[in-house]
Design a protein around this motif. Structure first.
Motif, PDB file in Angstrom:
ATOM      1  N   SER A  22       0.826  -1.214   0.000  1.00 17.50           N
ATOM      2  CA  SER A  22       0.000   0.000   0.000  1.00 17.50           C
ATOM      3  C   SER A  22       0.858   1.261   0.000  1.00 17.50           C
ATOM      4  CB  SER A  22      -0.947   0.002   1.201  1.00 17.50           C
ATOM      5  OG  SER A  22      -1.897  -1.026   1.070  1.00 17.50           O
ATOM      6  N   PHE A  23       1.978   1.230   0.706  1.00 15.64           N
ATOM      7  CA  PHE A  23       2.907   2.355   0.712  1.00 15.64           C
ATOM      8  C   PHE A  23       3.357   2.650  -0.726  1.00 15.64           C
ATOM      9  CE2 PHE A  23       7.170   4.166   0.827  1.00 15.64           C
ATOM     10  CZ  PHE A  23       7.105   5.111   1.833  1.00 15.64           C
ATOM     11  N   VAL A  24       3.725   1.604  -1.450  1.00 11.61           N
ATOM     12  CA  VAL A  24       4.173   1.750  -2.837  1.00 11.61           C
ATOM     13  C   VAL A  24       3.009   2.144  -3.736  1.00 11.61           C
ATOM     14  CG1 VAL A  24       5.171   0.511  -4.811  1.00 11.61           C
ATOM     15  CG2 VAL A  24       6.112   0.175  -2.506  1.00 11.61           C
ATOM     16  N   ALA A  25       1.876   1.500  -3.554  1.00 12.37           N
ATOM     17  CA  ALA A  25       0.695   1.784  -4.387  1.00 12.37           C
ATOM     18  C   ALA A  25       0.271   3.241  -4.264  1.00 12.37           C
ATOM     19  CB  ALA A  25      -0.458   0.862  -3.993  1.00 12.37           C
ATOM     20  N   ASP A  26       0.307   3.763  -3.070  1.00 12.19           N
ATOM     21  CA  ASP A  26      -0.088   5.158  -2.847  1.00 12.19           C
ATOM     22  C   ASP A  26       0.839   6.126  -3.574  1.00 12.19           C
ATOM     23  OD1 ASP A  26      -2.183   4.274  -1.290  1.00 12.19           O
ATOM     24  OD2 ASP A  26      -1.211   4.756   0.618  1.00 12.19           O
ATOM     25  N   LYS A  27       2.125   5.826  -3.582  1.00 11.80           N
ATOM     26  CA  LYS A  27       3.099   6.731  -4.224  1.00 11.80           C
ATOM     27  C   LYS A  27       3.063   6.625  -5.745  1.00 11.80           C
ATOM     28  CE  LYS A  27       5.725   7.833  -0.408  1.00 11.80           C
ATOM     29  NZ  LYS A  27       6.835   8.608   0.017  1.00 11.80           N
ATOM     30  N   LEU A  28       2.818   5.425  -6.268  1.00 14.55           N
ATOM     31  CA  LEU A  28       2.809   5.216  -7.712  1.00 14.55           C
ATOM     32  C   LEU A  28       1.406   5.322  -8.316  1.00 14.55           C
ATOM     33  CD1 LEU A  28       5.319   2.228  -8.031  1.00 14.55           C
ATOM     34  CD2 LEU A  28       5.675   4.588  -8.789  1.00 14.55           C
ATOM     35  N   VAL A 143      12.918  -5.150  -3.835  1.00 10.44           N
ATOM     36  CA  VAL A 143      13.186  -4.557  -2.526  1.00 10.44           C
ATOM     37  C   VAL A 143      12.693  -5.528  -1.454  1.00 10.44           C
ATOM     38  CG1 VAL A 143      11.012  -3.233  -2.435  1.00 10.44           C
ATOM     39  CG2 VAL A 143      12.986  -2.466  -1.096  1.00 10.44           C
ATOM     40  N   HIS A 144      13.482  -5.663  -0.407  1.00  5.32           N
ATOM     41  CA  HIS A 144      13.075  -6.493   0.725  1.00  5.32           C
ATOM     42  C   HIS A 144      12.744  -5.587   1.909  1.00  5.32           C
ATOM     43  CE1 HIS A 144      12.578  -9.771   3.422  1.00  5.32           C
ATOM     44  NE2 HIS A 144      13.492  -9.283   4.238  1.00  5.32           N
ATOM     45  N   CYS A 145      11.627  -5.857   2.552  1.00  8.51           N
ATOM     46  CA  CYS A 145      11.113  -4.991   3.619  1.00  8.51           C
ATOM     47  C   CYS A 145      10.735  -5.794   4.849  1.00  8.51           C
ATOM     48  CB  CYS A 145       9.860  -4.264   3.126  1.00  8.51           C
ATOM     49  SG  CYS A 145      10.115  -3.397   1.595  1.00  8.51           S
ATOM     50  N   GLY A 150       4.108  -2.759  13.888  1.00  4.82           N
ATOM     51  CA  GLY A 150       2.978  -2.291  13.090  1.00  4.82           C
ATOM     52  C   GLY A 150       3.268  -1.134  12.153  1.00  4.82           C
ATOM     53  N   THR A 151       4.512  -0.672  12.102  1.00  8.42           N
ATOM     54  CA  THR A 151       4.833   0.442  11.215  1.00  8.42           C
ATOM     55  C   THR A 151       6.051   0.109  10.351  1.00  8.42           C
ATOM     56  OG1 THR A 151       6.242   1.531  12.844  1.00  8.42           O
ATOM     57  CG2 THR A 151       3.931   2.174  12.827  1.00  8.42           C
ATOM     58  N   ILE A 152       6.127   0.789   9.223  1.00  8.01           N
ATOM     59  CA  ILE A 152       7.266   0.626   8.327  1.00  8.01           C
ATOM     60  C   ILE A 152       8.385   1.536   8.833  1.00  8.01           C
ATOM     61  CG2 ILE A 152       8.097   0.840   5.956  1.00  8.01           C
ATOM     62  CD1 ILE A 152       5.141   0.569   5.051  1.00  8.01           C
ATOM     63  N   PRO A 153       9.518   0.978   9.243  1.00  3.69           N
ATOM     64  CA  PRO A 153      10.616   1.805   9.750  1.00  3.69           C
ATOM     65  C   PRO A 153      11.103   2.800   8.690  1.00  3.69           C
ATOM     66  CG  PRO A 153      11.047  -0.529  10.139  1.00  3.69           C
ATOM     67  CD  PRO A 153       9.852  -0.450   9.256  1.00  3.69           C
ATOM     68  N   ILE A 154      11.658   3.900   9.149  1.00  9.41           N
ATOM     69  CA  ILE A 154      12.181   4.931   8.247  1.00  9.41           C
ATOM     70  C   ILE A 154      13.210   4.344   7.288  1.00  9.41           C
ATOM     71  CG2 ILE A 154      13.511   7.091   8.117  1.00  9.41           C
ATOM     72  CD1 ILE A 154      10.621   7.457   9.063  1.00  9.41           C
ATOM     73  N   VAL A 156      13.330   1.401   6.052  1.00 13.22           N
ATOM     74  CA  VAL A 156      12.607   0.643   5.027  1.00 13.22           C
ATOM     75  C   VAL A 156      11.875   1.608   4.096  1.00 13.22           C
ATOM     76  CG1 VAL A 156      10.790  -1.063   4.614  1.00 13.22           C
ATOM     77  CG2 VAL A 156      12.424  -1.409   6.474  1.00 13.22           C
ATOM     78  N   GLN A 157      11.295   2.671   4.644  1.00 13.04           N
ATOM     79  CA  GLN A 157      10.659   3.675   3.796  1.00 13.04           C
ATOM     80  C   GLN A 157      11.663   4.249   2.798  1.00 13.04           C
ATOM     81  OE1 GLN A 157       8.197   6.634   5.784  1.00 13.04           O
ATOM     82  NE2 GLN A 157       7.727   5.171   7.417  1.00 13.04           N
ATOM     83  N   ASN A 158      12.881   4.479   3.243  1.00 12.84           N
ATOM     84  CA  ASN A 158      13.922   4.982   2.344  1.00 12.84           C
ATOM     85  C   ASN A 158      14.225   3.984   1.228  1.00 12.84           C
ATOM     86  OD1 ASN A 158      14.132   7.367   3.815  1.00 12.84           O
ATOM     87  ND2 ASN A 158      15.836   6.608   5.076  1.00 12.84           N
ATOM     88  N   LYS A 159      14.305   2.702   1.595  1.00 11.01           N
ATOM     89  CA  LYS A 159      14.512   1.649   0.586  1.00 11.01           C
ATOM     90  C   LYS A 159      13.341   1.625  -0.399  1.00 11.01           C
ATOM     91  CE  LYS A 159      15.715  -2.461   1.845  1.00 11.01           C
ATOM     92  NZ  LYS A 159      16.003  -3.754   2.480  1.00 11.01           N
ATOM     93  N   LEU A 160      12.136   1.759   0.121  1.00 12.48           N
ATOM     94  CA  LEU A 160      10.952   1.747  -0.734  1.00 12.48           C
ATOM     95  C   LEU A 160      10.926   2.948  -1.675  1.00 12.48           C
ATOM     96  CD1 LEU A 160       8.282   0.504   1.803  1.00 12.48           C
ATOM     97  CD2 LEU A 160       9.020  -0.680  -0.274  1.00 12.48           C
TER      98      LEU A 160
END
Length: 168
Positions: A22-28, A143-145, A150-154, A156-160
């Protein structure tokens, strides 16, 4: 911007892999197809499963998108069973749905993996890299995450975000 779709292959439709997808879907601005909501049977050499959801789904994908992102949890050091079943069914496109199979050529694929370990074992991506080569698709990124509390670490967000840039 490329038009793409995310294929979510998790036993948990609302789990950690979904959070990352969802993090990726929202950005793309890519839709997510949840394989758990589809009736997709295992590959069958006699093709008795023609009436399940696979053929309409793969036809929709090749007709409307030029990037496919596979999002899968890491189960026992490999992609999820539901994702493996989906990938196995691409064989239908080589035997009975050849027109759809030809449309796979030139499409781009990428992979999001999500697991409890911060490092993936060697070879995880090999089945999808080799599938892409065999089908004339372009494997563009992975990318591996992981998710913590319950949250995506910063980190990992940078990797994403780097992954997203490689897709755009």
């Amino acid at each position: 911007m490329k038009k793409g779709i995310i294929i979510l292959g998790s036993a948990n439709s609302n789990g950690e892999t979904r959070k990352v997808a969802s993090f990726v879907a929202d950005k793309l601005n890519y839709p997510i197809i949840d394989l758990k909501t589809k009736n997709i049977s295992e590959f069958d050499y006699e093709f008795k499963n023609r009436n399940d959801d696979f053929h309409p789904l793969i036809e929709e994908i090749v007709r409307n998108y030029n990037v496919i992102i596979f999002a899968t949890p890491v189960y026992w050091y490999s992609m999820s069973g539901i994702m493996k079943t989906f990938v196995d069914r691409i064989s239908d496109c080589l035997k009975i749905e050849k027109e759809t199979g030809r449309k796979l050529r030139g499409l781009e694929i990428a992979v999001i993996s999500c697991g409890s370990d911060k490092v993936l074992k060697d070879g995880f991506h090999m089945p999808l890299i080799e599938t892409a080569k065999y089908l004339g698709m372009h494997y563009i990124s992975d990318v591996h995450c992981w998710v913590e509390n319950g949250t995506i670490p910063i980190s990992v967000q940078n990797k994403l975000n780097k992954f997203i840039t490689s897709i755009e």
